[in-house]
Write an enzyme that holds these catalytic residues in place. Structure first.
Site, PDB file in Angstrom:
ATOM      1  N   ARG A  45       0.784  -1.231   0.000  1.00  0.00           N
ATOM      2  CA  ARG A  45       0.000   0.000   0.000  1.00  0.00           C
ATOM      3  C   ARG A  45       0.821   1.289   0.000  1.00  0.00           C
ATOM      4  O   ARG A  45       0.313   2.341  -0.359  1.00  0.00           O
ATOM      5  CB  ARG A  45      -0.938   0.007   1.216  1.00  0.00           C
ATOM      6  CG  ARG A  45      -1.906  -1.162   1.239  1.00  0.00           C
ATOM      7  CD  ARG A  45      -2.695  -1.173   2.528  1.00  0.00           C
ATOM      8  NE  ARG A  45      -1.841  -1.346   3.687  1.00  0.00           N
ATOM      9  CZ  ARG A  45      -2.246  -1.175   4.941  1.00  0.00           C
ATOM     10  NH1 ARG A  45      -3.481  -0.791   5.184  1.00  0.00           N
ATOM     11  NH2 ARG A  45      -1.409  -1.366   5.946  1.00  0.00           N
ATOM     12  N   ASP A  82      -1.886 -13.474   0.349  1.00  0.00           N
ATOM     13  CA  ASP A  82      -2.238 -13.281   1.756  1.00  0.00           C
ATOM     14  C   ASP A  82      -2.175 -14.614   2.475  1.00  0.00           C
ATOM     15  O   ASP A  82      -2.450 -15.670   1.876  1.00  0.00           O
ATOM     16  CB  ASP A  82      -3.643 -12.681   1.886  1.00  0.00           C
ATOM     17  CG  ASP A  82      -3.949 -12.243   3.315  1.00  0.00           C
ATOM     18  OD1 ASP A  82      -3.558 -11.118   3.682  1.00  0.00           O
ATOM     19  OD2 ASP A  82      -4.523 -13.047   4.076  1.00  0.00           O
ATOM     20  N   ARG A  95      -5.030  -0.700  -6.917  1.00  0.00           N
ATOM     21  CA  ARG A  95      -5.979  -0.923  -5.816  1.00  0.00           C
ATOM     22  C   ARG A  95      -7.250  -0.097  -5.985  1.00  0.00           C
ATOM     23  O   ARG A  95      -8.326  -0.497  -5.510  1.00  0.00           O
ATOM     24  CB  ARG A  95      -5.290  -0.579  -4.485  1.00  0.00           C
ATOM     25  CG  ARG A  95      -6.134  -0.853  -3.246  1.00  0.00           C
ATOM     26  CD  ARG A  95      -6.359  -2.360  -3.055  1.00  0.00           C
ATOM     27  NE  ARG A  95      -7.074  -2.602  -1.827  1.00  0.00           N
ATOM     28  CZ  ARG A  95      -8.390  -2.523  -1.694  1.00  0.00           C
ATOM     29  NH1 ARG A  95      -9.147  -2.197  -2.732  1.00  0.00           N
ATOM     30  NH2 ARG A  95      -8.982  -2.767  -0.542  1.00  0.00           N
ATOM     31  N   TYR A  97      -6.665 -17.052  13.383  1.00  0.00           N
ATOM     32  CA  TYR A  97      -7.651 -16.356  12.557  1.00  0.00           C
ATOM     33  C   TYR A  97      -8.932 -17.177  12.398  1.00  0.00           C
ATOM     34  O   TYR A  97     -10.038 -16.633  12.386  1.00  0.00           O
ATOM     35  CB  TYR A  97      -7.062 -16.049  11.179  1.00  0.00           C
ATOM     36  CG  TYR A  97      -6.100 -14.893  11.190  1.00  0.00           C
ATOM     37  CD1 TYR A  97      -6.568 -13.580  11.187  1.00  0.00           C
ATOM     38  CD2 TYR A  97      -4.722 -15.102  11.220  1.00  0.00           C
ATOM     39  CE1 TYR A  97      -5.684 -12.504  11.204  1.00  0.00           C
ATOM     40  CE2 TYR A  97      -3.835 -14.033  11.232  1.00  0.00           C
ATOM     41  CZ  TYR A  97      -4.324 -12.743  11.229  1.00  0.00           C
ATOM     42  OH  TYR A  97      -3.449 -11.680  11.258  1.00  0.00           O
TER      43      TYR A  97
END
Length: 338
Positions: A27, A72, A36, A146
């Site tokens: 980012r 990811d 993005r 997670y």
């Protein structure tokens, strides 16, 4: 292909210190932001051409010595039957949650066809890159947090409740995730990655006693089964686990900034190291940045070999220009004789 990174992974001293950064594809880069604006995060991960393009961006701009695949750590979860969403400003959401041994029924065997986009991105990159490509996965424990919590958390209440109320069930979950992760990383290796990194981001929430019981056996099994390419093990906030980390037999141990790298070299004899600059150092002055980078480089001199990196991922507020200057500084740094 430039070999300096892989030589350091194998414990060979190099003419200059190789450098790459966790979250170097991301980012903080204007080139990333342009893409993005057109696509959501998961679409970027699942479109091989986009994932490859984003992976290449920092290699071209920064001149780093290795690329890390843009993806990811939660991507494999969809291949075992769970649902993954990324919600703006809130982060990942995973469902259903696995919080008891009865919930293990929701976990299926890893279906590689469902995540073939990962391997297609690797195939594209192998043709384009002039530096090694790093594949990666979450550790079984970090993946479990997670799935149990349903997303990010600070307390890890449900994780520890499961661990302490149903330890045998938790071990079954860890075994399932170890097998899935091994299958996932082996397919990345088969497709062409030159090294792999295991991200154990949340290992630091555990006491040394619980790490030894619930995490260490599975990480060791994973590392021992992946020896066809160099294996880097990264964990965060784990200075208190150092005696266990040195027994994992990873090719490279990546450490964060919470331990002085000189102390780590003294404690981890004959262990190639990676790290360990605080990422937020890049938000300060260049003078302070280079002072701390020099301290890391000198402190790591006693290691078997050293790969310069941050102690965690590049922060979104980081200047691309300053990061490029850091790469140049590391490459040009000369140790004083004697």
């Amino acid at each position: 292909m430039k070999e300096v990174f892989l030589k350091a992974c194998r414990g060979i001293r190099t003419d200059y210190t190789p450098v790459w950064f966790m979250r170097q594809a991301g980012r903080y880069m204007p080139e990333y932001q342009k893409i993005r604006q057109k696509y959501d995060f998961l679409t970027m991960c699942k479109t091989p051409e986009i994932a490859a393009e984003v992976t290449l961006q920092p290699v071209k701009v920064l001149g780093v010595d290795a690329a890390i695949l843009f993806s990811d750590i939660l991507i494999p979860l969809e291949a075992i039957g769970l649902k993954v969403e990324f919600i703006e400003e809130k982060g990942p959401r995973v469902s259903p949650n696995i919080r008891t041994v009865a919930d293990l029924k929701f976990i299926g065997e890893l279906n590689l066809e469902k995540i073939d986009f990962v391997f297609e991105a690797i195939r594209i990159l192998i043709k384009e890159l002039n530096v090694p490509l790093i594949g990666f996965a979450a550790s079984p424990f970090t993946l479990a947090t997670y799935v149990i919590e349903g997303g990010s958390t600070k307390e890890f209440l449900n994780t520890k409740r499961f661990m302490f109320l149903e330890p045998e069930g938790f071990h079954k979950l860890m075994s399932l995730f170890t097998s899935a992760t091994l299958k996932y990383l082996n397919e990345q290796i088969k497709t062409g990655v030159h090294a792999v990194q295991i991200f154990d981001t949340w290992a630091g929430i555990l006491s040394p006693f619980d790490y030894e019981i619930f995490v260490k056996p599975y990480v060791k099994r994973l590392i021992e089964s992946l020896k066809t390419v160099p294996v880097i093990y990264f964990s965060s906030n784990t200075a208190g686990l150092i005696n266990h980390l040195k027994e994992l037999n990873s090719d490279v141990l990546s450490i964060d900034w919470r331990i002085d790298i000189k102390d780590a070299t003294d404690l981890l004899k004959d262990q190639p190291l990676q790290g360990n600059l605080d990422p937020l150092t890049l938000l300060g002055t260049e003078e302070e940045l280079f002072k701390r980078a020099e301290k890391v480089l000198i402190g790591a001199r006693g290691a078997k070999s050293h790969i310069f990196n941050l102690g965690h991922g590049v922060n979104i507020n980081t200047s691309v220009d300053k990061l490029k200057k850091l790469v140049d500084f590391v490459h040009e740094f000369k140790f004083m004789e004697g």
